[in-house]
Design an enzyme around this catalytic site. Structure first.
Site, PDB file in Angstrom:
ATOM      1  NE  ARG A  85      45.293  59.779  21.205  1.00  0.00           N
ATOM      2  CZ  ARG A  85      44.677  59.592  20.822  1.00  0.00           C
ATOM      3  NH1 ARG A  85      44.041  58.339  20.070  1.00  0.00           N
ATOM      4  NH2 ARG A  85      43.738  59.875  20.949  1.00  0.00           N
ATOM      5  CE  LYS A 139      41.380  58.096  24.602  1.00  0.00           C
ATOM      6  NZ  LYS A 139      40.935  59.258  24.622  1.00  0.00           N
ATOM      7  CG  HIS A 189      52.231  62.935  21.883  1.00  0.00           C
ATOM      8  ND1 HIS A 189      52.119  61.597  22.139  1.00  0.00           N
ATOM      9  CD2 HIS A 189      51.136  63.812  21.806  1.00  0.00           C
ATOM     10  CE1 HIS A 189      50.428  61.377  21.915  1.00  0.00           C
ATOM     11  NE2 HIS A 189      50.350  62.889  21.492  1.00  0.00           N
ATOM     12  NE  ARG A 202      48.279  62.474  18.658  1.00  0.00           N
ATOM     13  CZ  ARG A 202      47.172  61.486  18.613  1.00  0.00           C
ATOM     14  NH1 ARG A 202      47.526  60.800  17.079  1.00  0.00           N
ATOM     15  NH2 ARG A 202      45.413  61.805  18.888  1.00  0.00           N
ATOM     16  CG  HIS A 215      42.346  64.686  18.050  1.00  0.00           C
ATOM     17  ND1 HIS A 215      43.006  66.171  17.248  1.00  0.00           N
ATOM     18  CD2 HIS A 215      43.022  64.592  19.667  1.00  0.00           C
ATOM     19  CE1 HIS A 215      44.028  66.030  17.848  1.00  0.00           C
ATOM     20  NE2 HIS A 215      44.129  64.476  19.090  1.00  0.00           N
ATOM     21  CE1 TYR A 255      48.902  68.979  16.418  1.00  0.00           C
ATOM     22  CE2 TYR A 255      46.573  68.250  16.650  1.00  0.00           C
ATOM     23  CZ  TYR A 255      48.327  68.457  17.067  1.00  0.00           C
ATOM     24  OH  TYR A 255      48.787  67.562  17.918  1.00  0.00           O
TER      25      TYR A 255
END
Length: 294
Positions: free
Chosen positions: A146, A170, A240, A243, A266, A275
């Protein structure tokens, strides 16, 4: 009524530890909700019924708000009233039975292999800015990280000898390999260009702006738009986009979904599965255009 919104905002920030973006989004929805009732249906928000909520959502749709915006607003209101119910301010949640608006699924914009090559060829390695921009774009497509992760990278997160970067997001760390062109672009930038750009020898940021300070999201956004214009690509390229293109191109060339999930960071495989739908849609489009009886 401002008091209730302020209490809820404090709850989100201090107890739920909501991110600044989430906090801003929820409060924006709630202030609009409050403004609607002040103007159209003056009442205490604690007395709002489900029919009032439905009237508000119909008003939003009538003003041209997208299904995604309306759905997000429902989530914000449901959370707010759950908070009021928890605190004994309301007996029931008037949003609980409100159905979410069906959102038309939009597939992400994907660049073809030729478009990626054209785009990545735009930064010319003739000056410091060109070397830096080339390294950033190559790294973004090489890893699918990202833009927030890109600008958060520190020099120590890159291992040129092993050919990977370490990315943390995160609270989770992941190791992502690099292809040779990206390693070369990063090597040239780190060894020759970055020392010229940094304003402070103690600066840890991998990518810095022309003032020698850590690159910002806005700064990088402008860089992407600049090279899109130079490349003459009509698709709307955002940070993005690379990505998404990274994920689809890996999938097209045989990478398994779980590996792509791990590289993208993810938490849920369902986020990665979109995708596969993109690839199927592309195949269908090619079939429709190319088959003589289609």
């Amino acid at each position: 009524m401002v008091g209730l919104l302020e209490q809820y905002q404090d709850y989100l920030a201090q107890e739920k530890h909501a991110s600044s973006n989430t906090l801003a989004s929820y409060m924006r929805d709630l202030h609009q909700f409050e403004a609607y009732f002040s103007e159209h249906r003056p009442m205490d928000l604690r007395k709002v019924k489900q029919s009032d909520v439905n009237a508000y959502l119909a008003w939003m749709s009538g003003r041209g708000k997208s299904a995604a915006t309306v759905t997000r607003s429902i989530a914000s209101l449901k959370s707010f009233y759950a908070f009021l119910q928890m605190n004994g301010e309301v007996k029931s949640n008037p949003v609980k039975g409100v159905a979410a608006v069906k959102v038309e699924r939009k597939f992400p914009e994907i660049l073809t292999n030729k478009e990626v090559e054209l785009f990545l060829d735009q930064p010319k390695c003739v000056d410091a800015k060109g070397y830096r921009d080339h390294a950033m774009l190559e790294l973004l497509y090489a890893t699918g990280i990202r833009v927030s992760e890109l600008i958060d990278l520190n020099e120590e997160d890159v291992s040129l000898s092993a050919g990977f970067i370490r990315c943390e997001s995160k609270g989770k760390e992941r190791i992502i390999p690099l292809y040779p062109t990206a390693i070369k672009a990063l090597s040239d930038y780190i060894k020759e260009i970055r020392p010229q750009l940094i304003a402070d020898p103690e600066e840890t940021a991998l990518f810095v702006n022309m003032n020698g300070e850590r690159m910002s999201r806005q700064g990088f956004w402008k860089i992407v738009k600049h090279y899109q214009e130079l490349a003459g690509i009509s698709k709307d390229i955002t940070p993005h986009t690379l990505r998404h293109s990274f994920a689809v191109h890996l999938l097209e060339n045989g990478a398994d979904l779980h590996s792509i999930q791990e590289m993208l960071g993810h938490a849920d495989i369902s986020s990665t599965q979109i995708y596969t739908h993109v690839v199927k849609k592309q195949l269908k489009d090619i079939y429709q255009k190319a088959h003589p009886r289609a």
